[in-house]
Design a protein around this motif. Structure first.
Motif, mmCIF file in Angstrom:
data_model
loop_
_atom_site.group_PDB
_atom_site.id
_atom_site.type_symbol
_atom_site.label_atom_id
_atom_site.label_comp_id
_atom_site.label_asym_id
_atom_site.label_seq_id
_atom_site.Cartn_x
_atom_site.Cartn_y
_atom_site.Cartn_z
ATOM 1 N N ASP A 142 24.415 28.158 11.928
ATOM 2 C CA ASP A 142 23.818 27.594 13.137
ATOM 3 C C ASP A 142 22.749 28.531 13.683
ATOM 4 O OD1 ASP A 142 25.265 25.151 13.481
ATOM 5 O OD2 ASP A 142 27.008 26.304 14.115
ATOM 6 N N PHE A 143 21.683 27.943 14.202
ATOM 7 C CA PHE A 143 20.624 28.709 14.847
ATOM 8 C C PHE A 143 20.648 28.343 16.326
ATOM 9 C CE2 PHE A 143 16.451 30.425 15.750
ATOM 10 C CZ PHE A 143 16.372 31.504 14.885
ATOM 11 N N ILE A 144 20.995 29.310 17.139
ATOM 12 C CA ILE A 144 21.267 29.081 18.558
ATOM 13 C C ILE A 144 20.075 29.560 19.375
ATOM 14 C CG2 ILE A 144 22.794 29.750 20.470
ATOM 15 C CD1 ILE A 144 24.879 30.180 17.979
ATOM 16 N N ARG A 145 19.561 28.675 20.197
ATOM 17 C CA ARG A 145 18.374 28.990 20.992
ATOM 18 C C ARG A 145 18.746 29.425 22.408
ATOM 19 N NH1 ARG A 145 14.223 29.323 17.659
ATOM 20 N NH2 ARG A 145 13.637 27.369 16.709
ATOM 21 N N LEU A 146 17.833 30.180 23.003
ATOM 22 C CA LEU A 146 17.924 30.539 24.403
ATOM 23 C C LEU A 146 17.059 29.591 25.224
ATOM 24 C CD1 LEU A 146 17.464 34.415 24.217
ATOM 25 C CD2 LEU A 146 19.597 33.134 24.142
ATOM 26 N N ALA A 147 17.622 29.072 26.308
ATOM 27 C CA ALA A 147 16.853 28.373 27.337
ATOM 28 C C ALA A 147 16.948 29.206 28.607
ATOM 29 C CB ALA A 147 17.392 26.972 27.575
ATOM 30 N N THR A 148 15.917 29.175 29.426
ATOM 31 C CA THR A 148 15.846 30.029 30.601
ATOM 32 C C THR A 148 15.465 29.207 31.834
ATOM 33 O OG1 THR A 148 13.489 30.573 30.527
ATOM 34 C CG2 THR A 148 14.947 31.803 29.038
ATOM 35 N N PRO A 149 15.509 29.819 33.021
ATOM 36 C CA PRO A 149 15.066 29.102 34.217
ATOM 37 C C PRO A 149 13.604 28.664 34.161
ATOM 38 C CG PRO A 149 16.404 30.989 34.839
ATOM 39 C CD PRO A 149 16.158 31.105 33.364
ATOM 40 N N THR A 150 12.814 29.273 33.286
ATOM 41 C CA THR A 150 11.410 28.880 33.161
ATOM 42 C C THR A 150 11.171 27.865 32.051
ATOM 43 O OG1 THR A 150 10.935 30.763 31.702
ATOM 44 C CG2 THR A 150 10.654 31.107 34.072
ATOM 45 N N THR A 151 12.243 27.404 31.387
ATOM 46 C CA THR A 151 12.103 26.383 30.346
ATOM 47 C C THR A 151 11.993 25.023 31.025
ATOM 48 O OG1 THR A 151 13.459 27.720 28.838
ATOM 49 C CG2 THR A 151 13.082 25.419 28.236
ATOM 50 N N ASP A 152 10.770 24.553 31.197
ATOM 51 C CA ASP A 152 10.565 23.315 31.950
ATOM 52 C C ASP A 152 10.707 22.093 31.049
ATOM 53 O OD1 ASP A 152 8.206 23.206 30.469
ATOM 54 O OD2 ASP A 152 6.925 23.797 32.145
ATOM 55 N N ALA A 153 10.512 20.916 31.623
ATOM 56 C CA ALA A 153 10.712 19.661 30.895
ATOM 57 C C ALA A 153 9.775 19.530 29.711
ATOM 58 C CB ALA A 153 10.524 18.480 31.846
ATOM 59 N N ALA A 154 8.594 20.122 29.799
ATOM 60 C CA ALA A 154 7.648 20.044 28.687
ATOM 61 C C ALA A 154 8.086 20.935 27.527
ATOM 62 C CB ALA A 154 6.258 20.437 29.166
ATOM 63 N N ARG A 155 8.729 22.067 27.834
ATOM 64 C CA ARG A 155 9.104 23.038 26.800
ATOM 65 C C ARG A 155 10.482 22.759 26.211
ATOM 66 N NH1 ARG A 155 7.246 26.026 22.757
ATOM 67 N NH2 ARG A 155 8.375 27.976 22.462
ATOM 68 N N LEU A 156 11.373 22.176 26.975
ATOM 69 C CA LEU A 156 12.758 22.030 26.545
ATOM 70 C C LEU A 156 12.918 21.294 25.212
ATOM 71 C CD1 LEU A 156 15.709 22.607 27.141
ATOM 72 C CD2 LEU A 156 15.775 20.515 28.524
ATOM 73 N N PRO A 157 12.190 20.195 24.948
ATOM 74 C CA PRO A 157 12.371 19.531 23.651
ATOM 75 C C PRO A 157 12.099 20.446 22.460
ATOM 76 C CG PRO A 157 11.223 18.080 25.163
ATOM 77 C CD PRO A 157 11.301 19.417 25.835
ATOM 78 N N ALA A 158 11.111 21.314 22.572
ATOM 79 C CA ALA A 158 10.829 22.240 21.480
ATOM 80 C C ALA A 158 11.970 23.233 21.293
ATOM 81 C CB ALA A 158 9.520 22.982 21.748
ATOM 82 N N VAL A 159 12.544 23.684 22.410
ATOM 83 C CA VAL A 159 13.659 24.628 22.337
ATOM 84 C C VAL A 159 14.873 23.985 21.687
ATOM 85 C CG1 VAL A 159 15.315 25.926 23.748
ATOM 86 C CG2 VAL A 159 12.874 25.987 24.306
ATOM 87 N N LEU A 160 15.108 22.716 21.993
ATOM 88 C CA LEU A 160 16.295 22.039 21.476
ATOM 89 C C LEU A 160 16.146 21.574 20.040
ATOM 90 C CD1 LEU A 160 17.212 19.924 24.636
ATOM 91 C CD2 LEU A 160 18.317 22.023 23.826
#
Length: 263
Positions: free
Chosen positions: A149-167
């Motif tokens: 598994d490759f586990i990503r970090l999301a942060t308080p600055t991960t906005d709606a535009a960035r979140l899909p790429a993180v996930l």
């Protein structure tokens, strides 16, 4: 289905939150860190995060930076960190192990060789903090193809535009960094974390585990109560750095795990 998914499925069926503990491989030396690692499951740890020491840990605060320096000065290498996993698996084939760190040691070893060794050692997941989604071809996709598994970090600055790429391509769970900045910083606040966890869980469909800024059993209970679990790293590393016997460090870990499991 791997160990990480199995563990979260089991915890979900029991109505319990996960407690994830981070330790630095080789700190303060190989033998003590291995003894601590082997004792974590009996102290209530559901997932072990094993740090790979690196000379330039840019996301880490002083506590974990110093732990990495101690480990490196004591001769810890990526190979020795893999050997810790092999030794752990001699007695425990069920507890998930996630290796956390930076890409450089893996790149230096060679991705193909590292993944082969990681699978054979019994590693279940990777958190590599300096590889963004734009670099998925480097390690994320080969790791997933190898069954890690490759586990990503999301942060308080991960906005709606960035979140899909993180996930995208994330698996196992999402690690939500509860505060901006480095490890060991400000205390996490459940009132701020809860809505973000709900947003990430809704979009990603994965468990969300919260780390950074959790130092006490009470904080572990509070944060785990608004997430699928919590991570404690710096507080455990700091306790281990005091020179206390492993049994005393594990008693501290158990108090944190008990807090998370009360949520």
């Amino acid at each position: 289905m791997g160990r990480i998914s199995d563990r979260f499925d089991t915890l979900g069926a029991e109505g319990r939150r996960a407690f994830v503990a981070y330790i630095m491989g080789g700190d303060p030396d190989y033998d003590q860190s291995l003894a601590l690692m082997k004792g974590l499951p009996s102290a209530g740890v559901d997932v072990v995060e094993l740090g790979m020491p690196f000379t330039d840990p840019m996301a880490d605060g002083p506590t974990i930076q110093l732990a990495g320096q101690r480990a490196l000065e004591g001769g810890q290498t990526l190979e020795k960190t893999l050997q810790m996993v092999r030794a752990f698996r001699e007695d425990d084939d069920t507890t998930p192990i996630v290796m956390m760190g930076y890409y450089n040691p893996i790149y230096s070893r060679g991705v193909d060789r590292f993944l082969k060794d990681a699978v054979e050692a019994g590693i279940d997941g990777l958190i590599i903090v300096d590889l963004p989604p734009e670099e998925d071809d480097e390690l994320c996709l080969p790791a997933k193809a190898a069954g890690i598994d490759f586990i990503r970090l999301a942060t308080p600055t991960t906005d709606a535009a960035r979140l899909p790429a993180v996930l995208t391509n994330t698996s196992g769970f999402v690690y939500y960094v509860s505060v901006t900045g480095i490890t060991g910083g400000a205390a996490a606040q459940a009132s701020e974390v809860g809505p973000e966890v709900a947003r990430i869980r809704e979009q990603g469909g994965l468990p969300v585990v919260v780390g950074f800024g959790i130092r006490t059993p009470e904080a572990a209970e509070e944060i785990a109560g608004v997430a699928d679990g919590c991570v404690v790293g710096s507080a455990i590393v700091a306790e281990n750095a005091t020179g206390k016997p492993v049994e005393e460090v594990l008693a501290f870990v158990k108090s944190l795990a008990d807090g998370a499991h009360r949520a």
